[in-house]
Scaffold this motif. Structure first.
Motif, mmCIF file in Angstrom:
data_model
loop_
_atom_site.group_PDB
_atom_site.id
_atom_site.type_symbol
_atom_site.label_atom_id
_atom_site.label_comp_id
_atom_site.label_asym_id
_atom_site.label_seq_id
_atom_site.Cartn_x
_atom_site.Cartn_y
_atom_site.Cartn_z
ATOM 1 N N TYR A 38 0.807 -1.209 0.000
ATOM 2 C CA TYR A 38 0.000 0.000 0.000
ATOM 3 C C TYR A 38 0.839 1.256 0.000
ATOM 4 C CZ TYR A 38 -3.862 -3.042 0.588
ATOM 5 O OH TYR A 38 -4.779 -4.022 0.360
ATOM 6 N N SER B 14 -10.805 1.148 -10.635
ATOM 7 C CA SER B 14 -12.031 1.272 -9.847
ATOM 8 C C SER B 14 -11.764 1.825 -8.450
ATOM 9 C CB SER B 14 -12.736 -0.083 -9.760
ATOM 10 O OG SER B 14 -12.003 -0.953 -8.940
ATOM 11 N N ALA B 15 -10.515 1.999 -8.088
ATOM 12 C CA ALA B 15 -10.179 2.618 -6.798
ATOM 13 C C ALA B 15 -8.993 3.551 -7.026
ATOM 14 C CB ALA B 15 -9.839 1.551 -5.764
ATOM 15 N N GLU C 42 -8.222 6.716 -6.482
ATOM 16 C CA GLU C 42 -7.674 7.604 -5.455
ATOM 17 C C GLU C 42 -6.632 6.903 -4.593
ATOM 18 O OE1 GLU C 42 -10.934 9.329 -3.417
ATOM 19 O OE2 GLU C 42 -9.695 10.331 -1.930
ATOM 20 N N ARG C 43 -7.019 5.741 -4.063
ATOM 21 C CA ARG C 43 -6.129 4.995 -3.190
ATOM 22 C C ARG C 43 -4.880 4.525 -3.949
ATOM 23 N NH1 ARG C 43 -7.081 0.909 -0.032
ATOM 24 N NH2 ARG C 43 -5.944 -0.270 -1.566
ATOM 25 N N TYR D 174 -2.214 7.189 -4.619
ATOM 26 C CA TYR D 174 -1.374 7.509 -3.470
ATOM 27 C C TYR D 174 -0.037 6.787 -3.596
ATOM 28 C CZ TYR D 174 0.581 7.397 1.168
ATOM 29 O OH TYR D 174 1.446 7.494 2.205
ATOM 30 N N GLN E 153 4.118 8.096 -4.435
ATOM 31 C CA GLN E 153 5.358 7.694 -3.783
ATOM 32 C C GLN E 153 6.392 7.189 -4.779
ATOM 33 O OE1 GLN E 153 5.317 5.948 -0.017
ATOM 34 N NE2 GLN E 153 3.115 5.860 0.050
ATOM 35 N N LYS F 66 -18.816 -0.231 -12.349
ATOM 36 C CA LYS F 66 -19.174 0.609 -11.202
ATOM 37 C C LYS F 66 -19.612 1.992 -11.652
ATOM 38 C CE LYS F 66 -16.458 -0.334 -7.102
ATOM 39 N NZ LYS F 66 -15.136 -0.019 -6.506
ATOM 40 N N SER G 179 -1.165 12.905 4.392
ATOM 41 C CA SER G 179 -2.397 13.636 4.074
ATOM 42 C C SER G 179 -2.196 14.494 2.831
ATOM 43 C CB SER G 179 -2.808 14.535 5.237
ATOM 44 O OG SER G 179 -3.039 13.752 6.372
ATOM 45 N N TYR H 27 -2.126 12.274 -0.217
ATOM 46 C CA TYR H 27 -3.486 11.854 -0.518
ATOM 47 C C TYR H 27 -4.289 13.006 -1.112
ATOM 48 C CZ TYR H 27 -4.407 7.052 0.776
ATOM 49 O OH TYR H 27 -4.465 5.686 0.782
ATOM 50 N N THR I 257 -6.227 12.636 -4.512
ATOM 51 C CA THR I 257 -7.665 12.885 -4.593
ATOM 52 C C THR I 257 -7.962 13.893 -5.684
ATOM 53 O OG1 THR I 257 -7.716 12.576 -2.209
ATOM 54 C CG2 THR I 257 -9.686 13.509 -3.230
ATOM 55 N N ASN J 238 -10.185 12.940 -8.840
ATOM 56 C CA ASN J 238 -11.451 13.636 -9.097
ATOM 57 C C ASN J 238 -11.465 14.283 -10.474
ATOM 58 O OD1 ASN J 238 -12.468 12.911 -6.678
ATOM 59 N ND2 ASN J 238 -12.109 14.881 -5.670
ATOM 60 N N ALA J 239 -10.302 14.807 -10.849
ATOM 61 C CA ALA J 239 -10.257 15.530 -12.119
ATOM 62 C C ALA J 239 -10.363 14.603 -13.324
ATOM 63 C CB ALA J 239 -8.959 16.338 -12.195
ATOM 64 N N THR K 32 -11.786 11.400 -13.244
ATOM 65 C CA THR K 32 -12.850 10.404 -13.155
ATOM 66 C C THR K 32 -14.175 11.005 -13.619
ATOM 67 O OG1 THR K 32 -11.738 9.449 -11.256
ATOM 68 C CG2 THR K 32 -14.002 8.757 -11.644
#
Ligand SMILES: Nc1nc2c(ncn2[C@@H]2O[C@H](COP(=O)(O)OP(=O)(O)O)[C@@H](O)[C@H]2O)c(=O)[nH]1
Ligand SMILES: [Mg+2]
Lengths: 100, 656
Positions: free
Chosen positions: B62, B93-94, B96-97, B100, B104, B125, B257, B260, B264, B268-269, B271
């Motif tokens: 992760y 499908s995920a 954002e996560r 992250y 790195q 989805k 933070s 992330y 994010t 968002n931009a 998706t």
């Protein structure tokens, strides 16, 4: 996701009490804004890396019986936290706009 | 121009790295739908347009911090081995996560290409990703893929080649932190570049500075070798302290933070939410299978049907094979006897042939159905749900829900189960899990329990043995938990969405696991059989029998010859029943001549007494000799102790 963020802001305005509680005290389907994760350096760091950062909205999806683990949605991902872990995550509950 | 390239696949757990790896290399690697199971790195080679490409599948992680060994391994591999390209596999499908992690990788200044995988699943989805926009935002090539169908894989390879050849010039994103963080990062950077110039050739200077600000223990450890390391470290700690005072959070939380935040923003931009997701069958399944009450009977049913399949299916196949091989062996024997002396024929038929036949007729019929079922469970995403449901109970033995996964594996074979304990986070957790896992009766022990007790005493008694085993696991696990020092760790696990298992994946997985099993087990089975034949010829068997006689007959109430199958069962537990039959035969007895009590005691001891040789080897590799021997000693002691107790207790109660 943009859509969700807009909802956040509104919900934050409509929130009923500003009290901070542990994630475990949220019911299934309830939402909250993460304020802080307590605990050791490693645990806090791991939670943060899984996306549980201060200020993020989470939703409790499911809770196991008898102080079991909690499943929550954060950043579009479902995450299961053991009860001990979940009780160290503090949130500001959001009033669900669905019942407004 | 045969060009050598090295690429690495990196990304979160469960995004499809292993499926892509298989698509690329055609090599079979274990893939599945539960996080953290790529525990060893897999390597393969492929040829593409005149290039030879070496691929390594890094473990799913992760982040690149130092929470687990796998993360350190991955980030060291990236910085030290410096592969030509890192293919960052991202789950669309995920996003954002997943981004992250990408942040790195960019911080490590690795040459990356994003494989935007599972776009089909994201579409389901209702999520669509603007690939061009994402590529612009990250400043790296992005290739959409659907690993399970292989779509996009060729484009991915072409992009890899183009990137290495320098045809794809893009300036990758450099993340800026907030002012207060940035100021400190740059100050540490400046200090580090002058004081740690050598370390800065391995890792990017800015990255070192950020990690030091985050109080990264691994990087801090690297400074120990430097004369001025202490000074840099002190400065970084001071800076971190200032930040923490300002924000009221520990420094890694602050930087995480921010990372992330950027992830994010980008997610968002790029998706586009197309259709509001409706309640799908998968979601309903999810709700039922993790329901706080309904979930348990469902779990019980899933496990029960798994055992039913293994036992009934296994018995059926085994009996059929037995019949066929019986005829076959007799035929071979008669042919060999025509031109070979009897001793040589004995060696071949009783040694080699009997070993192979035992493996095929006893081990495989039980192992293969188990692997198929397991592959379905893995691929569908049910295992993390089982972990979720069992978390509470597992905490009673000092573990958390994830340990339930190797526990289930244990019913198949202890070796992969032992290795599967790596999904536990700490050394302590891994050891505790392995300790209970080897007590779970594997398929080989099941053969003994069912073939002896289930067949001649009654199925209910066999099931009672299983129940007893679970109780024992619980009690011993609890004792071990109290003895082994350290704090228990809580459950943190991702719950992947349910997916329809892909047929191809299941076949590939079952095949590669079965192949591994055959490679590991069959040589041992054959050698074991040979050793027994040889010992028999040399009279060693009698010696063992006499030596073990007091323990066997006085304490356990078993005929002295039964020590032979128990001793040689260490080589391979499924041999135990065959050997028992053999040694009894030499005494002019058959299995049915044993009393019910003797059968139960024998099965009980077999169930607990020691994991087989292959398991001991696996334990040793994972935990070293000391702990492997500790596990074995406890198992033997308990097996003999409980066997003796059972003999006395059962003799009293079952007296007829
Ligand atoms: N629908 C869909 N499923 C995928 C795709 N790629 C992988 N999967 C599934 O995702 C799961 C995890 O894949 P795996 O390769 O084991 O992930 P790893 O942990 O990154 O190695 C498996 O169940 C795959 O069948 C894809 O492109 N589309
Ligand atoms: Mg994998």
């Amino acid at each position: 996701m943009r859509f969700r963020n807009r909802r956040n802001r509104r919900a934050r305005g409509a929130q009923s009490n500003g009290g901070v509680t542990s994630l475990t005290s949220l019911g299934e389907g309830e939402k909250g804004i993460v304020t802080k994760a307590m605990g050791g350096f490693g645990l806090v760091r791991r939670l943060t890396e899984m996306g549980i950062t201060p200020g993020i909205e989470i939703r409790v999806l499911r809770k196991c019986a008898f102080h079991g683990p909690v499943e929550l949605e954060v950043r579009g991902v479902a995450l299961a936290l053991g009860y001990g872990v979940a009780s160290k995550v503090f949130v500001t509950p959001l009033k669900d706009e669905a019942d407004a | 121009m045969p060009n050598q390239l090295r690429i690495a696949l990196a990304g979160n757990a469960n995004v499809g790295k292993s499926v892509i790896f298989n698509q690329l290399t055609g090599l079979n690697q274990i893939v599945g739908n539960w996080p953290g199971k790529t525990v060893e790195r897999a390597e393969g080679t492929l040829h593409f347009k005149g290039h030879t490409i070496h691929i390594i599948d890094l473990p799913g992680i992760y982040s690149l911090s130092t929470f687990s060994m796998e993360e350190i391994v991955s980030r060291d591999y990236i910085s030290i081995e410096k592969p030509d390209v890192i293919v960052n596999v991202v789950d669309a499908s995920a996003l954002e996560r997943n981004l992250y992690f990408t942040m790195q990788l960019l911080e490590l200044e690795a040459p990356i290409i994003v494989a935007l995988n599972q776009v089909d699943f994201a579409a389901k989805k209702g999520l669509k990703i603007d690939v061009e926009k994402l590529s612009k935002a990250l400043g790296v090539p992005v290739v959409p893929t659907v690993a399970i169908t292989g779509s996009g894989i060729d484009e991915l390879l072409s992009t890899v080649i183009a990137t290495v050849n320098g045809e794809q010039k893009r300036k990758s994103l450099k993340m800026r932190y907030g002012r207060e963080i940035e100021k400190r990062v740059q100050a540490i950077e400046k200090l580090a570049s002058s004081k740690l110039s050598q370390l800065c050739t391995v890792y990017p200077t800015r990255w070192i500075a950020i990690k030091l600000l985050e109080r990264d223990a691994d990087v801090a450890g690297k400074l120990q070798n430097y004369e001025n390391g202490k000074e840099v470290l002190k400065f970084a700690e001071k800076s971190a302290g200032e930040l923490e005072k300002m924000h009221g959070e520990s420094s890694p939380v602050i930087t995480t933070s921010e990372r992330y935040g950027l992830a994010t923003k980008i997610a968002n931009a790029v998706t586009i939410v197309e259709t509001p997701p409706r309640v799908s069958l998968e979601q309903k399944l999810d709700a039922w299978t993790t329901h706080k009450f309904l979930g348990y009977p469902i779990l019980a049913m899933v496990l029960a049907s798994m055992f039913a399949l293994i036992f009934l299916g296994g018995n059926f196949i085994s009996a059929g094979l037995d019949y066929v091989f019986g005829i076959f062996t007799a035929y071979i024997e008669s042919v060999f006897l025509l031109f070979l002396p009897e001793i040589a024929v004995n060696l071949i038929t009783d040694g080699i042939l009997a070993g192979i036949v035992a493996g095929i007729t006893i081990a495989l019929p039980y192992i293969v159905p188990f692997y198929i079922f397991l592959a379905i469970l893995e691929d569908s995403g049910y295992l993390p749900r089982a972990a979720f449901l069992m978390d509470n109970l597992m905490h009673k033995i000092g573990l958390h829900g994830k340990a339930f996964i190797p526990l289930i594996l244990g019913y198949g074979c202890s070796v992969p189960a032992c290795i599967g304990c790596r999904i536990m986070e700490t050394e302590r957790e891994r050891f505790l899990a392995a300790f209970v896992v080897v007590l779970i009766p594997c398929a080989a022990r099941t053969v003994v329990i069912l073939g002896l007790v289930g067949r001649f005493v009654g199925l209910h008694v066999a099931l009672a043995l299983y129940a007893f085993d679970l109780i024992l696991v619980f009690i011993l696990g609890r004792i071990a938990f109290k003895i082994v020092p350290g704090e228990p760790v809580g459950l943190i696990v991702e719950m992947p969405s349910y997916r329809r298992p892909s047929f191809r994946n299941i076949i590939m997985k079952t095949w590669s696991r079965t192949r591994d099993f055959v490679y590991v087990a069959f040589p041992i089975i054959i050698v074991g059989s040979l050793v027994i034949v040889a010992f028999d010829a040399l009279g060693v068997i009698d010696y063992i029998t006499v030596a073990a006689s007091p323990l066997m007959s006085d304490w356990l109430g078993l005929p002295p010859v039964t020590s032979i199958p128990l001793v040689f069962g260490i080589l391979r537990k499924e041999l135990t029943l065959i050997l028992l039959q053999d040694v009894l035969l030499q005494q002019g007895m058959v299995l049915q001549d044993l009393t019910s009590v003797q059968m139960i005691v024998f099965a009980l001891v077999t169930m607990i007494y020691i994991p087989c040789l292959a398991t001991i080897a696996a334990c040793k590799r994972e935990f070293g000799w000391k702990r492997a021997i500790a596990i074995m000693t406890v198992d033997i002691a308990f097996a003999l102790f409980l066997g003796g107790l059972a003999y006395r207790f059962l003799s009293l109660t079952m007296l007829t």
